[in-house]
Scaffold this active site. Structure first.
Site, PDB file in Angstrom:
ATOM      1  N   ARG A 163      -2.140  -9.671   6.728  1.00  0.00           N
ATOM      2  CA  ARG A 163      -1.397  -9.807   7.882  1.00  0.00           C
ATOM      3  C   ARG A 163      -1.245  -8.134   8.539  1.00  0.00           C
ATOM      4  NH1 ARG A 163      -1.080 -14.374   7.189  1.00  0.00           N
ATOM      5  NH2 ARG A 163       0.486 -15.970   6.949  1.00  0.00           N
ATOM      6  N   TYR A 192      -1.412  -1.897   8.415  1.00  0.00           N
ATOM      7  CA  TYR A 192      -1.535  -1.775   6.800  1.00  0.00           C
ATOM      8  C   TYR A 192      -2.948  -1.568   6.321  1.00  0.00           C
ATOM      9  CZ  TYR A 192       3.430  -2.250   7.263  1.00  0.00           C
ATOM     10  OH  TYR A 192       4.748  -2.027   7.694  1.00  0.00           O
ATOM     11  N   ASN A 211       6.050   2.568  -3.678  1.00  0.00           N
ATOM     12  CA  ASN A 211       6.231   2.290  -2.299  1.00  0.00           C
ATOM     13  C   ASN A 211       7.443   1.350  -2.149  1.00  0.00           C
ATOM     14  OD1 ASN A 211       6.360   1.478   0.298  1.00  0.00           O
ATOM     15  ND2 ASN A 211       4.037   1.004   0.475  1.00  0.00           N
ATOM     16  N   HIS A 231      14.505   2.264   3.303  1.00  0.00           N
ATOM     17  CA  HIS A 231      15.358   2.863   4.311  1.00  0.00           C
ATOM     18  C   HIS A 231      16.911   2.140   4.166  1.00  0.00           C
ATOM     19  CE1 HIS A 231      11.646   3.675   6.055  1.00  0.00           C
ATOM     20  NE2 HIS A 231      11.083   2.280   5.916  1.00  0.00           N
ATOM     21  N   ASP A 262      19.567   5.623  -6.658  1.00  0.00           N
ATOM     22  CA  ASP A 262      20.335   5.875  -8.153  1.00  0.00           C
ATOM     23  C   ASP A 262      19.397   5.643  -9.286  1.00  0.00           C
ATOM     24  OD1 ASP A 262      22.501   6.603  -6.326  1.00  0.00           O
ATOM     25  OD2 ASP A 262      23.656   4.629  -6.708  1.00  0.00           O
ATOM     26  N   HIS A 270       3.743   5.704   1.441  1.00  0.00           N
ATOM     27  CA  HIS A 270       3.965   4.676   2.707  1.00  0.00           C
ATOM     28  C   HIS A 270       2.468   4.838   3.057  1.00  0.00           C
ATOM     29  CE1 HIS A 270       7.990   4.337   2.196  1.00  0.00           C
ATOM     30  NE2 HIS A 270       8.087   5.691   2.271  1.00  0.00           N
ATOM     31  N   ILE A 271       1.899   3.584   3.423  1.00  0.00           N
ATOM     32  CA  ILE A 271       0.673   3.174   3.960  1.00  0.00           C
ATOM     33  C   ILE A 271       0.744   3.778   5.181  1.00  0.00           C
ATOM     34  CG2 ILE A 271      -0.874   1.446   4.408  1.00  0.00           C
ATOM     35  CD1 ILE A 271       0.577  -0.179   2.239  1.00  0.00           C
ATOM     36  N   SER A 272       1.551   3.281   6.023  1.00  0.00           N
ATOM     37  CA  SER A 272       1.623   3.810   7.515  1.00  0.00           C
ATOM     38  C   SER A 272       2.499   4.988   7.491  1.00  0.00           C
ATOM     39  CB  SER A 272       2.442   2.796   8.249  1.00  0.00           C
ATOM     40  OG  SER A 272       3.762   2.462   7.913  1.00  0.00           O
ATOM     41  N   ARG A 303      12.750   3.516  10.649  1.00  0.00           N
ATOM     42  CA  ARG A 303      11.963   3.888   9.512  1.00  0.00           C
ATOM     43  C   ARG A 303      11.990   5.524   9.133  1.00  0.00           C
ATOM     44  NH1 ARG A 303       9.274  -1.019   8.787  1.00  0.00           N
ATOM     45  NH2 ARG A 303       8.804  -2.021  10.879  1.00  0.00           N
TER      46      ARG A 303
HETATM   47  O1  CA2 Z   1       3.985   2.142   5.510  1.00  0.00           O
HETATM   48  C1  CA2 Z   1       4.323   1.524   4.410  1.00  0.00           C
HETATM   49  O2  CA2 Z   1       3.848   1.598   3.186  1.00  0.00           O
HETATM   50  C2  CA2 Z   1       5.923   1.066   4.375  1.00  0.00           C
HETATM   51  O3  CA2 Z   1       6.698   1.207   3.420  1.00  0.00           O
HETATM   52  C3  CA2 Z   1       5.568  -0.545   4.587  1.00  0.00           C
HETATM   53  C4  CA2 Z   1       7.185  -1.444   4.872  1.00  0.00           C
HETATM   54  C5  CA2 Z   1       7.588  -0.968   5.862  1.00  0.00           C
HETATM   55  O4  CA2 Z   1       9.000  -1.617   5.838  1.00  0.00           O
HETATM   56  C6  CA2 Z   1       8.203   0.476   5.577  1.00  0.00           C
HETATM   57  O5  CA2 Z   1       8.704   1.147   6.732  1.00  0.00           O
HETATM   58  C7  CA2 Z   1       6.919   1.384   5.588  1.00  0.00           C
HETATM   59  C8  CA2 Z   1       6.411  -2.983   4.969  1.00  0.00           C
HETATM   60  C9  CA2 Z   1       5.737  -3.529   3.982  1.00  0.00           C
HETATM   61  C10 CA2 Z   1       5.184  -4.810   4.662  1.00  0.00           C
HETATM   62  O6  CA2 Z   1       3.924  -5.084   4.219  1.00  0.00           O
HETATM   63  C11 CA2 Z   1       2.972  -5.695   4.887  1.00  0.00           C
HETATM   64  C12 CA2 Z   1       1.809  -5.743   4.595  1.00  0.00           C
HETATM   65  C13 CA2 Z   1       0.923  -6.289   5.363  1.00  0.00           C
HETATM   66  C14 CA2 Z   1       1.500  -7.400   6.244  1.00  0.00           C
HETATM   67  C15 CA2 Z   1       2.925  -7.465   6.389  1.00  0.00           C
HETATM   68  C16 CA2 Z   1       3.688  -6.699   5.973  1.00  0.00           C
END
Ligand code: CA2
Length: 149
Positions: free
Chosen positions: A19, A24, A75, A81, A88, A101-103, A112
């Site tokens: 997704r 991502y 991650n 957040h 802890d 973080h991927i993004s 975020r």
């Molecule tokens: O950018 C990142 O790696 C995050 O940790 C990803 C989290 C997000 O809540 C953080 O703010 C940043 C979300 C992970 C959800 O991963 C998905 C991957 C593909 C499709 C849907 C969700």
């Protein structure tokens, strides 16, 4: 000295590559795990790679890393957040922690921008897609070398 690195992933990262590829990327978590295994063996590390949608499981893996982990790459996803409990647990881990973080969370929504877990990290890598996990492994490996010498 232990060469074991724990790679921990938080909620929804099991959907990676399935997704929202515009945010991502298209690699799945299994692709990321395979790439991490390849790099870890080049760097002389062993890895334990885990993902969970449950906060307590992530905390339990951080506690397990206290036994024999040389470092943690984490991650925490949305728990980044929200979770003082993960912060802890990371603070009770005495070896280096790298947060990934991927993004680029700083380019995204305001909520975020605030992070708890980053306070326990030696460094944070964000915005390089799933390649960030490999950058984090390299960073941990370098920190481990410096600690030894
Ligand atoms: O950018 C990142 O790696 C995050 O940790 C990803 C989290 C997000 O809540 C953080 O703010 C940043 C979300 C992970 C959800 O991963 C998905 C991957 C593909 C499709 C849907 C969700």
């Amino acid at each position: 000295m232990s060469r074991l690195v724990f790679l921990l992933n938080g909620p929804n990262l099991n959907l990676l590559g399935k997704r929202q590829p515009e945010i991502y990327g298209s690699e799945t978590l299994a692709d990321v795990e395979a790439a991490c295994h390849r790099l870890a063996s080049e760097l002389g590390h062993e890895i334990r790679f885990h993902q969970s949608n449950r906060e307590y499981e992530i905390i339990d893996w951080i506690h397990a890393a206290r036994e024999d982990g040389a470092g943690i790459v984490i991650n925490p996803a949305a728990f980044t957040h929200t979770s003082v409990a993960i912060l802890d647990a990371l603070n009770a881990f005495e070896q280096p922690v790298i947060e990934v973080h991927i993004s680029n969370v700083h380019k995204r929504e305001e909520f975020r921008h605030h992070t708890y877990s980053s306070r326990a990290a030696s460094g944070v890598i964000a915005g390089f897609g799933s390649h960030g996990y490999l950058l984090a492994l390299h960073a941990l490996s370098e920190i481990a070398k410096t600690k030894k010498s």
